[in-house]
Design a protein around this motif. Structure first.
Motif, PDB file in Angstrom:
ATOM      1  N   ASN A 210      13.014  22.167   8.994  1.00  0.00           N
ATOM      2  CA  ASN A 210      12.535  21.666   7.700  1.00  0.00           C
ATOM      3  C   ASN A 210      13.614  20.867   6.975  1.00  0.00           C
ATOM      4  OD1 ASN A 210      10.011  22.848   8.051  1.00  0.00           O
ATOM      5  ND2 ASN A 210      10.592  24.749   7.004  1.00  0.00           N
ATOM      6  N   ILE A 211      14.844  21.354   7.046  1.00  0.00           N
ATOM      7  CA  ILE A 211      15.963  20.646   6.404  1.00  0.00           C
ATOM      8  C   ILE A 211      16.151  19.272   7.047  1.00  0.00           C
ATOM      9  CG2 ILE A 211      18.490  20.645   6.182  1.00  0.00           C
ATOM     10  CD1 ILE A 211      18.268  23.709   5.769  1.00  0.00           C
TER      11      ILE A 211
ATOM     12  N   GLN B 174      13.881  17.495   8.707  1.00  0.00           N
ATOM     13  CA  GLN B 174      12.748  16.631   8.378  1.00  0.00           C
ATOM     14  C   GLN B 174      12.860  16.076   6.960  1.00  0.00           C
ATOM     15  OE1 GLN B 174       9.668  15.914  10.506  1.00  0.00           O
ATOM     16  NE2 GLN B 174      10.096  14.284   9.038  1.00  0.00           N
ATOM     17  N   GLU B 175      13.216  16.928   6.013  1.00  0.00           N
ATOM     18  CA  GLU B 175      13.343  16.486   4.620  1.00  0.00           C
ATOM     19  C   GLU B 175      14.464  15.455   4.459  1.00  0.00           C
ATOM     20  OE1 GLU B 175      13.917  19.993   2.324  1.00  0.00           O
ATOM     21  OE2 GLU B 175      11.889  20.786   2.711  1.00  0.00           O
TER      22      GLU B 175
ATOM     23  N   ASN C  95      13.259  12.191   5.975  1.00  0.00           N
ATOM     24  CA  ASN C  95      12.249  11.570   5.106  1.00  0.00           C
ATOM     25  C   ASN C  95      12.916  10.824   3.953  1.00  0.00           C
ATOM     26  OD1 ASN C  95      10.205  12.585   6.694  1.00  0.00           O
ATOM     27  ND2 ASN C  95       9.733  14.300   5.335  1.00  0.00           N
ATOM     28  N   LYS C  96      13.986  11.394   3.447  1.00  0.00           N
ATOM     29  CA  LYS C  96      14.715  10.790   2.325  1.00  0.00           C
ATOM     30  C   LYS C  96      15.188   9.385   2.669  1.00  0.00           C
ATOM     31  CE  LYS C  96      18.924  11.503  -0.453  1.00  0.00           C
ATOM     32  NZ  LYS C  96      20.078  12.411  -0.682  1.00  0.00           N
TER      33      LYS C  96
END
Length: 293
Positions: A260-261, A263-264, A267-268
């Motif tokens: 999740n880290i 992916q986030e 995405n940024k």
């Protein structure tokens, strides 16, 4: 030890190019690798390399590649770097990868390279020529910490130099990616390391990261890796034995959180977690042409 040989063939054909970065044909001018990464899966018995620290140099590789490409009827991406680094230190002397790239350029084939060396910048002139069709370079980054990288990848280029190389390649218009694999459990599997890699990727204009949050661990590879853990990371081996036993594929313990880290963070910066390919480029061009009709 370095041993020169005359190879009998060069190109292998993939039955599923999409699985391996869109690569249809693969070749290796070297067998074995001088980078001596402590985690390398190619030490495993299934690959049949008795001593992976020894380097076999296929001195006729470029001539064979030219001969084999001249008889190919179907174009496809040619890849190298899966079973040994095309820019292992001996490449400075032999220049077999540079000669192979020249052959690939002459025959107008797309190319995909995987390496841990900034020596790839030496060949940026040929890569730019190939890139008139398609050239992709993936550089492995498992940590941005040079001290740690020197332990786990002792004779590869420093991590900071690899990142700078990605920046140069990106500015030159070459498709650049980070192969963020493996992420070593109990050593590299922390939030700071993952975010640092993504931040550095964004800084140097890298638009693709292909991760493996874990590693392979089997037979001779496991034995060699554990011996290095004992000498450089005391106490970590016991954690592996307790957590993974004799499993082949070992994911990091906090896999979901780190995924999740990652992916986030990607995405940024609009960084893709999929490897690009020549076939994808062709499809995009064809769709754009169709839209204009």
């Amino acid at each position: 030890m370095i041993k020169e040989i005359e190879a009998k063939s060069m190109l292998s054909t993939s039955k599923d190019p999409s699985r391996w970065f869109g690569v249809k044909y693969t070749f290796n001018s070297y067998r074995g690798c001088q980078h001596q990464c402590i985690y390398c899966d190619s030490r495993s018995e299934c690959y049949g390399i008795e001593n992976f620290d020894d380097l076999i140099v296929k001195i006729n590789s470029a001539e064979l590649l030219r001969k084999e490409l001249s008889s190919k009827r179907k174009k496809g991406t040619i890849g190298t770097g899966a079973m040994g680094d095309p820019y292992t230190p001996a490449e400075k002397k032999y220049e077999l990868t540079r000669k192979a790239l020249k052959v690939i350029s002459d025959y107008n084939y797309p190319v995909h390279l995987i390496t841990k060396s900034n020596l790839v910048l030496r060949d940026i002139d040929i890569l730019q020529e190939i890139n008139k069709i398609y050239a992709s370079v993936a550089i492995t980054i498992t940590t941005t910490n040079d001290d740690l990288a020197r332990k786990v990848e002792p004779f590869a280029s420093p991590a900071t130099d690899r990142l700078k190389a990605l920046g140069v390649l990106s500015k030159a218009g070459i498709v650049t990616s980070i192969t963020m694999m493996p992420i070593l459990p109990f050593i590299e599997d922390n939030e700071e390391n993952i975010i640092n890699i993504v931040n550095r990727a964004a800084h140097y204009g890298v638009n693709h990261i292909v991760p493996w949050l874990g590693m392979s661990l089997r037979d001779r590879q496991r034995a060699y890796y554990y011996s290095k853990l004992d000498s450089m990371f005391p106490g970590i081996r016991k954690k592996y034995e307790k957590s993974f036993g004799y499993k082949y594929s070992c994911s990091v313990n906090n896999y979901k959180k780190l995924s999740n880290i990652l992916q986030e963070a990607c995405n940024k910066y609009n960084i893709s977690l999929k490897m690009p390919s020549y076939e994808h480029k062709l499809s995009s061009v064809q769709l754009n042409l169709f839209d204009k009709l």
